[in-house]
Design a protein around this motif. Sequence first.
Motif, PDB file in Angstrom:
ATOM      1  N   VAL A 221     -47.291 -56.186  -0.041  1.00 33.73           N
ATOM      2  CA  VAL A 221     -46.375 -56.013  -0.804  1.00 33.73           C
ATOM      3  C   VAL A 221     -44.868 -56.023  -0.116  1.00 33.73           C
ATOM      4  N   ALA A 222     -43.959 -57.049  -0.592  1.00 27.78           N
ATOM      5  CA  ALA A 222     -42.623 -57.051  -0.019  1.00 27.78           C
ATOM      6  C   ALA A 222     -41.499 -56.889  -1.009  1.00 27.78           C
ATOM      7  N   ASP A 223     -40.493 -56.285  -0.741  1.00 23.42           N
ATOM      8  CA  ASP A 223     -39.187 -56.233  -1.579  1.00 23.42           C
ATOM      9  C   ASP A 223     -39.668 -55.552  -3.167  1.00 23.42           C
ATOM     10  N   VAL A 224     -40.507 -54.846  -2.909  1.00 29.35           N
ATOM     11  CA  VAL A 224     -40.738 -53.747  -4.339  1.00 29.35           C
ATOM     12  C   VAL A 224     -40.720 -52.373  -3.761  1.00 29.35           C
ATOM     13  N   TYR A 225     -40.038 -51.519  -4.350  1.00 29.16           N
ATOM     14  CA  TYR A 225     -39.955 -50.122  -4.108  1.00 29.16           C
ATOM     15  C   TYR A 225     -40.058 -49.240  -5.191  1.00 29.16           C
ATOM     16  N   VAL A 226     -40.482 -48.079  -4.896  1.00 30.71           N
ATOM     17  CA  VAL A 226     -40.265 -46.971  -5.664  1.00 30.71           C
ATOM     18  C   VAL A 226     -39.318 -46.050  -5.183  1.00 30.71           C
ATOM     19  N   ALA A 227     -38.476 -45.498  -5.988  1.00 34.72           N
ATOM     20  CA  ALA A 227     -37.271 -44.857  -5.558  1.00 34.72           C
ATOM     21  C   ALA A 227     -37.071 -43.493  -6.421  1.00 34.72           C
ATOM     22  N   ALA A 228     -36.621 -42.269  -5.861  1.00 31.01           N
ATOM     23  CA  ALA A 228     -36.313 -41.234  -6.537  1.00 31.01           C
ATOM     24  C   ALA A 228     -34.844 -41.023  -6.742  1.00 31.01           C
ATOM     25  N   VAL A 229     -34.153 -41.111  -7.905  1.00 30.74           N
ATOM     26  CA  VAL A 229     -32.830 -41.345  -8.117  1.00 30.74           C
ATOM     27  C   VAL A 229     -32.204 -40.094  -8.585  1.00 30.74           C
ATOM     28  N   LYS A 230     -31.279 -39.285  -8.068  1.00 29.32           N
ATOM     29  CA  LYS A 230     -30.769 -38.173  -8.809  1.00 29.32           C
ATOM     30  C   LYS A 230     -29.548 -38.801  -9.886  1.00 29.32           C
ATOM     31  N   GLU A 231     -29.625 -38.307 -11.170  1.00 32.29           N
ATOM     32  CA  GLU A 231     -28.637 -38.789 -12.115  1.00 32.29           C
ATOM     33  C   GLU A 231     -28.191 -37.601 -12.827  1.00 32.29           C
ATOM     34  N   PHE A 232     -26.892 -37.804 -13.594  1.00 30.64           N
ATOM     35  CA  PHE A 232     -26.481 -36.796 -14.618  1.00 30.64           C
ATOM     36  C   PHE A 232     -27.162 -36.992 -16.036  1.00 30.64           C
ATOM     37  N   ASN A 233     -27.773 -36.038 -16.554  1.00 31.81           N
ATOM     38  CA  ASN A 233     -28.503 -36.190 -17.955  1.00 31.81           C
ATOM     39  C   ASN A 233     -27.188 -35.673 -18.782  1.00 31.81           C
ATOM     40  N   GLU A 234     -26.655 -36.464 -19.654  1.00 28.10           N
ATOM     41  CA  GLU A 234     -25.702 -36.274 -20.561  1.00 28.10           C
ATOM     42  C   GLU A 234     -26.221 -35.220 -21.546  1.00 28.10           C
ATOM     43  N   THR A 235     -27.447 -35.411 -21.971  1.00 24.73           N
ATOM     44  CA  THR A 235     -27.798 -34.636 -23.144  1.00 24.73           C
ATOM     45  C   THR A 235     -27.975 -33.103 -22.718  1.00 24.73           C
ATOM     46  N   HIS A 236     -28.730 -32.793 -21.740  1.00 26.88           N
ATOM     47  CA  HIS A 236     -28.953 -31.635 -21.037  1.00 26.88           C
ATOM     48  C   HIS A 236     -27.948 -31.030 -20.208  1.00 26.88           C
ATOM     49  N   ARG A 237     -26.952 -31.715 -19.813  1.00 24.72           N
ATOM     50  CA  ARG A 237     -25.851 -31.561 -18.890  1.00 24.72           C
ATOM     51  C   ARG A 237     -26.563 -31.024 -17.354  1.00 24.72           C
TER      52      ARG A 237
ATOM     53  N   ALA B 281     -30.465 -42.356   0.484  1.00 29.72           N
ATOM     54  CA  ALA B 281     -29.934 -43.701   1.031  1.00 29.72           C
ATOM     55  C   ALA B 281     -29.592 -44.789  -0.035  1.00 29.72           C
ATOM     56  N   PRO B 282     -28.990 -45.899   0.272  1.00 31.92           N
ATOM     57  CA  PRO B 282     -28.841 -47.046  -0.672  1.00 31.92           C
ATOM     58  C   PRO B 282     -30.106 -47.472  -1.077  1.00 31.92           C
ATOM     59  N   VAL B 283     -30.303 -47.633  -2.244  1.00 36.56           N
ATOM     60  CA  VAL B 283     -31.502 -48.193  -2.982  1.00 36.56           C
ATOM     61  C   VAL B 283     -31.312 -49.720  -3.325  1.00 36.56           C
ATOM     62  N   PRO B 284     -32.137 -50.555  -2.765  1.00 30.74           N
ATOM     63  CA  PRO B 284     -31.856 -52.065  -2.877  1.00 30.74           C
ATOM     64  C   PRO B 284     -31.779 -52.403  -4.377  1.00 30.74           C
ATOM     65  N   SER B 285     -31.109 -53.412  -4.913  1.00 30.62           N
ATOM     66  CA  SER B 285     -30.697 -53.873  -6.323  1.00 30.62           C
ATOM     67  C   SER B 285     -30.128 -53.034  -7.070  1.00 30.62           C
ATOM     68  N   MET B 286     -30.281 -51.829  -7.005  1.00 30.77           N
ATOM     69  CA  MET B 286     -29.751 -50.573  -7.826  1.00 30.77           C
ATOM     70  C   MET B 286     -28.145 -49.987  -7.761  1.00 30.77           C
ATOM     71  N   LEU B 287     -27.543 -50.363  -6.590  1.00 33.78           N
ATOM     72  CA  LEU B 287     -26.282 -49.899  -6.269  1.00 33.78           C
ATOM     73  C   LEU B 287     -26.093 -48.250  -6.646  1.00 33.78           C
ATOM     74  N   LYS B 288     -27.196 -47.868  -6.280  1.00 40.83           N
ATOM     75  CA  LYS B 288     -27.094 -46.346  -6.242  1.00 40.83           C
ATOM     76  C   LYS B 288     -27.834 -45.642  -5.119  1.00 40.83           C
ATOM     77  N   GLU B 289     -27.825 -44.508  -4.668  1.00 43.57           N
ATOM     78  CA  GLU B 289     -28.434 -43.904  -3.784  1.00 43.57           C
ATOM     79  C   GLU B 289     -29.674 -43.158  -4.227  1.00 43.57           C
ATOM     80  N   GLY B 290     -30.746 -43.080  -3.466  1.00 39.93           N
ATOM     81  CA  GLY B 290     -31.816 -42.365  -3.840  1.00 39.93           C
ATOM     82  C   GLY B 290     -32.814 -42.433  -2.704  1.00 39.93           C
ATOM     83  N   VAL B 291     -33.943 -41.580  -2.790  1.00 37.37           N
ATOM     84  CA  VAL B 291     -35.053 -41.586  -1.890  1.00 37.37           C
ATOM     85  C   VAL B 291     -35.855 -42.558  -1.907  1.00 37.37           C
TER      86      VAL B 291
END
Length: 131
Positions: free
Chosen positions: A10-26, A118-128
């Motif tokens: 497997v190459a160029d495929v990842y699983v990432a955990a990304v922290k995001e703000f949930n608008e519904t639950h704040r 750290a930066p997540v490939p193809s997402m333009l976000k940081e995550g683990v």
Amino acid sequence: MRKDINIPEVADVYVAAVKEFNETHRTDDWNAYIVNDSDEPLELVLIVSNGYNEKKKTSLMRHKLQVLPAKSFAKIEFIEDSVLELTNEFAVTYFLDGKMFEKTFVFKAGSIKDENKAPVPSMLKEGVLAE
């Protein structure tokens, strides 16, 4: 006979955990994503996830994507805070160019935290990224 089975790496495929703000639950929530950073779409993506330690085990969660386009990502699931203390596995199987690929991505217990982002490939976000 076993030596005759060719399992592609497997190459160029990842699983990432990304922290995001949930608008519904704040709240700030961790979400698991599958990331396809390759130049080809992935077909029939199957994901089985679970968490565990010596004393606890979560139920298995199953997910399916018919196609994951090139240089894209898709949300797998919300990661509840209580499972962050567990080892979390995401077994991913998919087809690419008519071949089956598989890999188990692992987040070690306690590894999903802000300090490990750290930066997540193809997402333009940081995550683990899972190992």
